[in-house]
Write an enzyme that holds these catalytic residues in place. Structure first.
Site, PDB file in Angstrom:
ATOM      1  N   ASP A  37       0.849  -1.192   0.000  1.00 26.31           N
ATOM      2  CA  ASP A  37       0.000   0.000   0.000  1.00 26.31           C
ATOM      3  C   ASP A  37       0.885   1.242   0.000  1.00 26.31           C
ATOM      4  OD1 ASP A  37      -2.200  -1.598   0.071  1.00 26.31           O
ATOM      5  OD2 ASP A  37      -2.622  -1.327   2.201  1.00 26.31           O
ATOM      6  N   LYS A  59      -0.642   3.150  -5.456  1.00 29.27           N
ATOM      7  CA  LYS A  59      -0.194   4.317  -6.207  1.00 29.27           C
ATOM      8  C   LYS A  59      -1.317   4.877  -7.075  1.00 29.27           C
ATOM      9  CE  LYS A  59       3.915   5.767  -8.654  1.00 29.27           C
ATOM     10  NZ  LYS A  59       5.214   5.340  -9.094  1.00 29.27           N
ATOM     11  N   THR A 120      -2.466  -3.261  14.832  1.00 27.95           N
ATOM     12  CA  THR A 120      -3.457  -2.355  14.259  1.00 27.95           C
ATOM     13  C   THR A 120      -3.314  -0.955  14.864  1.00 27.95           C
ATOM     14  OG1 THR A 120      -5.776  -2.153  13.666  1.00 27.95           O
ATOM     15  CG2 THR A 120      -5.326  -2.912  15.900  1.00 27.95           C
ATOM     16  N   ALA A 121      -3.788   0.049  14.116  1.00 25.96           N
ATOM     17  CA  ALA A 121      -3.618   1.447  14.540  1.00 25.96           C
ATOM     18  C   ALA A 121      -4.197   1.693  15.934  1.00 25.96           C
ATOM     19  CB  ALA A 121      -4.271   2.378  13.522  1.00 25.96           C
ATOM     20  N   MET A 173     -10.568   5.903   9.916  1.00 25.90           N
ATOM     21  CA  MET A 173     -11.019   6.699   8.762  1.00 25.90           C
ATOM     22  C   MET A 173     -12.077   7.720   9.197  1.00 25.90           C
ATOM     23  SD  MET A 173     -11.341   3.461   6.138  1.00 25.90           S
ATOM     24  CE  MET A 173     -11.885   2.285   7.375  1.00 25.90           C
TER      25      MET A 173
HETATM   26  C1  LIG Z   1      -8.086   1.476   5.575  1.00 27.86           C
HETATM   27  S1  LIG Z   1      -7.817   1.650   7.291  1.00 27.86           S
HETATM   28  C2  LIG Z   1      -6.529   0.475   7.520  1.00 27.86           C
HETATM   29  C3  LIG Z   1      -6.396   0.030   8.967  1.00 27.86           C
HETATM   30  C4  LIG Z   1      -5.232  -0.915   9.182  1.00 27.86           C
HETATM   31  N1  LIG Z   1      -5.467  -2.181   8.511  1.00 27.86           N
HETATM   32  C5  LIG Z   1      -4.960  -1.159  10.662  1.00 27.86           C
HETATM   33  O1  LIG Z   1      -5.149  -2.284  11.135  1.00 27.86           O
HETATM   34  O2  LIG Z   1      -4.542  -0.217  11.335  1.00 27.86           O
HETATM   35  C6  LIG Z   1      -6.949   3.183   7.344  1.00 27.86           C
HETATM   36  C7  LIG Z   1      -7.176   3.916   8.661  1.00 27.86           C
HETATM   37  O3  LIG Z   1      -6.385   3.296   9.696  1.00 27.86           O
HETATM   38  C8  LIG Z   1      -5.959   4.288  10.612  1.00 27.86           C
HETATM   39  N2  LIG Z   1      -4.491   4.325  10.575  1.00 27.86           N
HETATM   40  C9  LIG Z   1      -3.678   3.557   9.832  1.00 27.86           C
HETATM   41  N3  LIG Z   1      -2.396   3.855  10.072  1.00 27.86           N
HETATM   42  C10 LIG Z   1      -2.397   4.847  10.997  1.00 27.86           C
HETATM   43  C11 LIG Z   1      -1.387   5.601  11.646  1.00 27.86           C
HETATM   44  N4  LIG Z   1      -0.085   5.375  11.416  1.00 27.86           N
HETATM   45  N5  LIG Z   1      -1.754   6.547  12.533  1.00 27.86           N
HETATM   46  C12 LIG Z   1      -3.056   6.777  12.795  1.00 27.86           C
HETATM   47  N6  LIG Z   1      -4.059   6.101  12.220  1.00 27.86           N
HETATM   48  C13 LIG Z   1      -3.730   5.144  11.327  1.00 27.86           C
HETATM   49  C14 LIG Z   1      -6.575   5.605  10.155  1.00 27.86           C
HETATM   50  O4  LIG Z   1      -7.825   5.764  10.798  1.00 27.86           O
HETATM   51  C15 LIG Z   1      -6.734   5.357   8.668  1.00 27.86           C
HETATM   52  O5  LIG Z   1      -7.737   6.217   8.109  1.00 27.86           O
END
Ligand SMILES: C[S@@+](CC[C@H](N)C(=O)[O-])C[C@H]1O[C@@H](n2cnc3c(N)ncnc32)[C@H](O)[C@@H]1O
Length: 239
Positions: A37, A59, A120-121, A173
């Protein structure tokens, strides 16, 4: 390390290369093809074997991201090449990671795969805030919520049930829809002064944190306009 497949759907965690699993670092050092990604950072990609084919499937070409069907096609094609393939996603692949479609495409093509979990985040944000999402006697549940659905806006969650459950809400998100989400929760009975926090770019050097209340957080985010990904946490455990 043992491997049972040639294709890996792997979670790279929230961004910092220090938060990768040992298994993923080991696989990246051996993979021939890495489909990743766009948000996967250079420190993580630097762990790939020299000469590995790195493909940014997030991309944007002509202003549009690759549609999911195209990513599935590229993944199947890479798998059929016989190379060791790592499909690298942010966070955990099984949390809002579109893993279901990609696993389905691999199954349909008769290709075996393994899933490698990632941090996860929400877990990384809890660590950054030094907050237990399941603080004893305060929060007995954690709800992972998408605040942006396939229809393009805030999905129709059961706001009354979420407000009544008394757990911690981990909102993905959510920057754009937070004003409406906050209104819905308050209308469903959640206290406007419920503690809430936003963490942008969690685990990365440009991480930023805002702690406030459910009622105040939307105005704060509107003012600071975060450009990176943001994870929202809402609940009494943050108090
Ligand atoms: C499509 S989701 C993917 C989530 C991902 N699979 C996870 O487990 O964290 C994308 C969302 O994850 C969150 N996210 C992902 N990376 C992040 C980061 N480094 N800091 C804060 N939020 C993050 C945000 O809310 C972002 O809009």
């Amino acid at each position: 390390m043992e491997i049972s497949a040639r294709i890996f759907l792997a979670g790279a965690g929230p961004g910092s290369a220090g938060l990768l699993t040992v298994r993923l670092a080991w696989l990246l050092g051996r993979a021939g093809i890495v489909l990743h990604d766009s948000l996967i950072g250079p420190d993580v990609l630097a762990l790939a074997r020299p000469g590995a084919e790195l493909v940014d499937v997030g991309k944007r070409c002509g202003g549009k991201a690759h549609p999911q069907a195209e990513i599935c096609r590229l993944l199947v094609e890479a798998g059929q090449s016989g190379a060791l393939v790592v499909r690298l996603k942010g966070g955990d692949p099984m949390i809002f990671g579109r893993a279901a479609e990609e696993m389905e495409a691999l199954r349909a093509a008769g290709l075996a795969f393994e899933v490698v979990p990632g941090i996860t985040a929400a877990s990384a944000a809890a660590a950054a805030l030094a907050v237990s999402l399941t603080k004893r006697d305060v929060s007995r549940a954690v709800h992972f919520l998408a605040a942006h659905g396939s229809e393009g806006g805030l999905p129709p969650h059961d706001w009354a049930a979420l407000a009544a459950a008394g757990g911690t809400l981990a909102v993905y998100m959510g920057v754009r829809t937070l004003p409406v989400l906050a209104q819905k929760l308050v209308a469903a009975g959640m206290a406007p002064d419920m503690p809430a926090a936003a963490v942008e770019n969690v685990s990365l050097p440009d991480q930023r944190i805002w702690r406030s209340s459910l009622a105040m957080l939307p105005a704060i985010l509107a003012r600071v306009e975060p450009a990176g990904p943001v994870l929202l946490l809402i609940g009494a455990a943050l108090g």
